[in-house]
Write an enzyme that holds these catalytic residues in place. Structure first.
Site, PDB file in Angstrom:
ATOM      1  N   ASN A 151       2.013   3.515  -2.344  1.00  0.00           N
ATOM      2  CA  ASN A 151       2.799   2.772  -3.574  1.00  0.00           C
ATOM      3  C   ASN A 151       2.322   1.967  -4.938  1.00  0.00           C
ATOM      4  OD1 ASN A 151       4.668   0.652  -5.300  1.00  0.00           O
ATOM      5  ND2 ASN A 151       4.737  -0.104  -3.603  1.00  0.00           N
ATOM      6  N   TRP A 152       2.653   2.617  -5.876  1.00  0.00           N
ATOM      7  CA  TRP A 152       1.677   2.377  -7.091  1.00  0.00           C
ATOM      8  C   TRP A 152       2.267   0.771  -8.001  1.00  0.00           C
ATOM      9  CZ3 TRP A 152      -0.469   6.315 -10.778  1.00  0.00           C
ATOM     10  CH2 TRP A 152      -1.134   7.344 -10.159  1.00  0.00           C
ATOM     11  N   LYS A 153       3.199   0.459  -6.762  1.00  0.00           N
ATOM     12  CA  LYS A 153       3.940  -0.563  -8.163  1.00  0.00           C
ATOM     13  C   LYS A 153       3.840  -0.364  -9.737  1.00  0.00           C
ATOM     14  CE  LYS A 153       2.343  -3.328  -4.002  1.00  0.00           C
ATOM     15  NZ  LYS A 153       1.360  -4.621  -3.665  1.00  0.00           N
ATOM     16  N   HIS A 176      11.400  -4.233  -0.577  1.00  0.00           N
ATOM     17  CA  HIS A 176       9.516  -3.977  -0.808  1.00  0.00           C
ATOM     18  C   HIS A 176       9.810  -6.637  -0.532  1.00  0.00           C
ATOM     19  CE1 HIS A 176       5.428  -4.736  -1.779  1.00  0.00           C
ATOM     20  NE2 HIS A 176       5.379  -3.764  -1.313  1.00  0.00           N
ATOM     21  N   GLU A 179       5.194  -4.825   6.377  1.00  0.00           N
ATOM     22  CA  GLU A 179       4.408  -5.151   5.486  1.00  0.00           C
ATOM     23  C   GLU A 179       4.194  -7.269   5.715  1.00  0.00           C
ATOM     24  OE1 GLU A 179       2.972  -2.271   2.816  1.00  0.00           O
ATOM     25  OE2 GLU A 179       5.247  -3.336   1.968  1.00  0.00           O
ATOM     26  N   GLY A 237      -2.376  -7.045  -1.027  1.00  0.00           N
ATOM     27  CA  GLY A 237      -2.705  -7.463  -2.070  1.00  0.00           C
ATOM     28  C   GLY A 237      -3.957  -8.479  -2.141  1.00  0.00           C
ATOM     29  N   SER A 261      -3.272  -4.566   2.343  1.00  0.00           N
ATOM     30  CA  SER A 261      -4.971  -4.118   2.591  1.00  0.00           C
ATOM     31  C   SER A 261      -4.992  -2.775   3.799  1.00  0.00           C
ATOM     32  CB  SER A 261      -5.491  -5.402   3.053  1.00  0.00           C
ATOM     33  OG  SER A 261      -4.680  -6.990   1.869  1.00  0.00           O
ATOM     34  N   GLY A 311      -0.863  -0.138  -1.029  1.00  0.00           N
ATOM     35  CA  GLY A 311      -0.806  -0.471  -2.618  1.00  0.00           C
ATOM     36  C   GLY A 311      -1.511  -0.442  -3.546  1.00  0.00           C
ATOM     37  N   GLY A 312      -2.440  -1.212  -3.746  1.00  0.00           N
ATOM     38  CA  GLY A 312      -4.598  -1.242  -3.695  1.00  0.00           C
ATOM     39  C   GLY A 312      -4.708   0.510  -4.351  1.00  0.00           C
TER      40      GLY A 312
END
Ligand code: PGA
Length: 252
Positions: free
Chosen positions: A11-13, A98, A168, A174, A213, A234-235
């Site tokens: 998920n690149w947000k 989300h 999540e 994050g 994370s 994510g990150g």
């Protein structure tokens, strides 16, 4: 336990300019050469990149998803994107509910359920996100919150094909923090039980991703927990090296 093919979704947000397509190209090229045999792989870039990268993905075996959708097919909804538009790009899935949407846009379970239905209407898989906040965890409300979110944001008609659940914990997103393996096992076990109770065999087969994370260094341990059928990342999905490192949990 049902035989479930895991999914690792990135998920690149709100990240990724055109220059970031180079990372996607790297991922696609690596996976084309050395396919991820043990899991499906998906990237959900921002809408602005979806159309442009569909071609790159076509022959890499990677799937493409979006991060949110409107509930309508079309109409006067400035700034919104419909599931039909997402499907038109070649994407096959969309994340709904989300925690950042729930927080930034006050999205409630009922709207999340409507978005999931809209996704199905366009032939997309809905990745429905759930998870407790730090305060709810402190009050020992995790299982209650997750149960309520599933009850209210999973529409009737859900199947293992059209729906993926992503657990999540909001406090793990994050932050570099992750729940204990035992906690993940307990929550995923409870989700599985609830899904099987509502949907029978389809609930037994539905993928339940863990997100929050996930990194190359913890992926193998997290992905081996009972009822964890992949990850929403994510990150660590922004860089090919990191994302491929997570996918490696399913290569050996
Ligand atoms: P993170 O985000 O991997 O950066 O913690 C996960 C998510 O929000 O899907």
């Amino acid at each position: 336990m049902a035989d479930i093919r895991p999914l690792v979704a990135g998920n690149w947000k709100m990240n990724g300019l055109r220059s970031a397509v180079a990372e996607l190209d790297k991922m696609a090229a690596t996976l084309k050469e050395n396919p991820s045999k043990g899991a499906d792989v998906m990237i959900c870039p921002p809408f602005t990149l979806l159309m442009g990268v569909a071609k790159t993905f076509a022959d890499s075996g990677m799937q493409l998803g979006a991060q949110d959708c409107h509930v309508n097919v079309s109409g006067a909804h400035t700034g919104d994107i419909s599931p039909e538009m997402i499907a038109d790009t070649g994407a096959t899935a969309v994340i709904v509910g989300h925690s950042e949407r729930r927080e930034d846009h006050a999205e409630k379970d009922k709207l999340v359920a409507q978005k999931a239905l809209a996704a199905w209407r366009a032939g997309l898989t809905a990745i429905i996100c759930i998870g407790e906040t730090e305060g709810q965890k402190r009050l020992d409300l995790t299982l209650k919150v997750v149960e309520r979110q599933i009850k209210n944001s999973l529409p009737e008609g859900a199947t293992a094909e059209n729906t993926v659940i992503a657990y999540e914990p909001v406090w793990a997103i994050g932050s570099g923090l992750v729940p204990t393996v035992q906690d993940i096992k307990d929550v995923h076990g409870a989700i599985r039980k609830q899904l099987a109770g509502i949907l029978g065999g389809e609930g037994e087969k539905m993928r339940i991703l863990y997100g929050g994370s996930v990194k190359p260094s913890n992926a193998k341990e997290l992905m081996s927990v009972d009822n964890v059928d992949g990850a929403l990342v994510g990150g660590a999905s922004l860089k090919a090296e990191d994302f491929l490192g997570i996918i490696d949990a399913y290569r050996s």
